[in-house]
Design a protein around this motif. Structure first.
Motif, mmCIF file in Angstrom:
data_model
loop_
_atom_site.group_PDB
_atom_site.id
_atom_site.type_symbol
_atom_site.label_atom_id
_atom_site.label_comp_id
_atom_site.label_asym_id
_atom_site.label_seq_id
_atom_site.Cartn_x
_atom_site.Cartn_y
_atom_site.Cartn_z
ATOM 1 N N THR A 59 0.832 -1.198 0.000
ATOM 2 C CA THR A 59 0.000 0.000 0.000
ATOM 3 C C THR A 59 0.863 1.242 0.000
ATOM 4 N N ASP A 60 0.360 2.250 -0.694
ATOM 5 C CA ASP A 60 0.999 3.558 -0.758
ATOM 6 C C ASP A 60 -0.017 4.530 -1.339
ATOM 7 N N LEU A 61 0.408 5.763 -1.548
ATOM 8 C CA LEU A 61 -0.490 6.814 -2.045
ATOM 9 C C LEU A 61 -0.775 6.761 -3.539
ATOM 10 N N ASP A 62 0.163 6.278 -4.329
ATOM 11 C CA ASP A 62 0.096 6.397 -5.783
ATOM 12 C C ASP A 62 -0.063 5.028 -6.439
ATOM 13 N N ALA A 63 -1.220 4.791 -7.046
ATOM 14 C CA ALA A 63 -1.511 3.510 -7.690
ATOM 15 C C ALA A 63 -0.550 3.206 -8.835
ATOM 16 N N VAL A 64 -0.190 4.221 -9.604
ATOM 17 C CA VAL A 64 0.702 4.024 -10.745
ATOM 18 C C VAL A 64 2.078 3.551 -10.275
ATOM 19 N N ALA B 64 -2.016 -7.989 -3.600
ATOM 20 C CA ALA B 64 -2.768 -6.778 -3.943
ATOM 21 C C ALA B 64 -1.899 -5.548 -3.769
ATOM 22 N N CYS B 65 -2.232 -4.522 -4.546
ATOM 23 C CA CYS B 65 -1.659 -3.187 -4.393
ATOM 24 C C CYS B 65 -2.831 -2.265 -4.075
ATOM 25 N N LEU B 66 -2.815 -1.681 -2.894
ATOM 26 C CA LEU B 66 -3.939 -0.868 -2.433
ATOM 27 C C LEU B 66 -3.498 0.573 -2.211
ATOM 28 N N VAL B 67 -4.283 1.489 -2.715
ATOM 29 C CA VAL B 67 -4.006 2.908 -2.512
ATOM 30 C C VAL B 67 -4.657 3.334 -1.207
ATOM 31 N N ALA B 68 -3.877 4.020 -0.361
ATOM 32 C CA ALA B 68 -4.408 4.477 0.921
ATOM 33 C C ALA B 68 -3.703 5.752 1.351
ATOM 34 N N ASP B 69 -4.490 6.707 1.800
ATOM 35 C CA ASP B 69 -3.956 7.940 2.389
ATOM 36 C C ASP B 69 -4.014 7.768 3.896
ATOM 37 N N LEU B 70 -2.880 7.464 4.484
ATOM 38 C CA LEU B 70 -2.830 7.168 5.916
ATOM 39 C C LEU B 70 -2.731 8.415 6.780
ATOM 40 N N SER B 71 -2.877 9.585 6.167
ATOM 41 C CA SER B 71 -2.803 10.834 6.931
ATOM 42 C C SER B 71 -4.125 11.162 7.632
ATOM 43 N N THR B 72 -5.126 10.298 7.454
ATOM 44 C CA THR B 72 -6.415 10.509 8.115
ATOM 45 C C THR B 72 -6.895 9.203 8.731
ATOM 46 N N MET C 289 2.752 14.139 11.648
ATOM 47 C CA MET C 289 2.371 13.416 12.868
ATOM 48 C C MET C 289 1.263 12.403 12.583
ATOM 49 N N GLN C 290 0.336 12.764 11.698
ATOM 50 C CA GLN C 290 -0.746 11.840 11.335
ATOM 51 C C GLN C 290 -0.174 10.566 10.699
ATOM 52 N N ILE C 291 0.774 10.741 9.785
ATOM 53 C CA ILE C 291 1.327 9.594 9.058
ATOM 54 C C ILE C 291 2.334 8.819 9.907
#
Length: 161
Positions: free
Chosen positions: A36-41, A61-69, A114-116
């Motif tokens: 998982t990371d921010l950028d699917a490409v 699987a490759c999953l897009v996730a914004d872990l800042s929230t 701090m969120q991430i």
């Protein structure tokens, strides 16, 4: 867990330096990975490049996730649950750095850091640990930095996280 062959491993921050190396090493050990990371490409490019190099393990699987929230962490958990594959190892690797003096870094950047770096591992651990406890199996790995022990000028925010 000393046996990594066939272990299902979730790696956050999979496209960064440590994430790429963890991905390579775990694939060579025969693990089954959820990246998982921010950028699917970029995730798919990494999957393709590493897949050509290493064929022992597999990327599930490759999953897009914004872990800042909190919502982004919840979404990642739900995406993993849809795969219906229990996680053996959660590697909280995602992290960012901000460089600058305290008075130069906008509060929004510090809060995102701090969120991430701090809250995302806490949130993901809380979400995944219940399943691990129920199965009586699983491990959580939190990646940190030596900057937490020795602050470097300009990296106060990063060191704090």
């Amino acid at each position: 867990m000393t046996e990594l062959k066939d272990a299902v491993v979730l790696i956050t921050g999979a496209t960064g330096g440590f994430g790429q190396q963890l991905t390579r090493q775990l694939l060579m050990a025969g693990s089954r990975l959820i990246l998982t990371d921010l950028d699917a490409v970029v995730l798919e490019q990494q999957r393709a490049a590493i897949g050509q190099e290493i064929s022992t393990g597999e990327v599930l699987a490759c999953l897009v996730a914004d872990l800042s929230t909190a919502e982004g962490c919840d979404l990642l958990y739900k995406q993993v649950q849809v795969l219906n594959t229990p996680i053996d190892i959660l590697i909280n690797n995602a992290g960012i750095a901000v460089f600058g003096r305290m008075d130069e870094v906008p509060p929004e950047q510090w809060e995102r850091l701090m969120q991430i770096n701090l809250l995302a591992p806490m949130r993901l651990t809380s979400l995944f640990v219940a399943d691990m406890i129920a199965r009586r199996a699983g491990h959580i790995v939190n990646i940190s930095s030596a900057a937490g022990w020795a602050a470097i000028a300009g990296l106060t925010h990063y060191s704090t996280s």
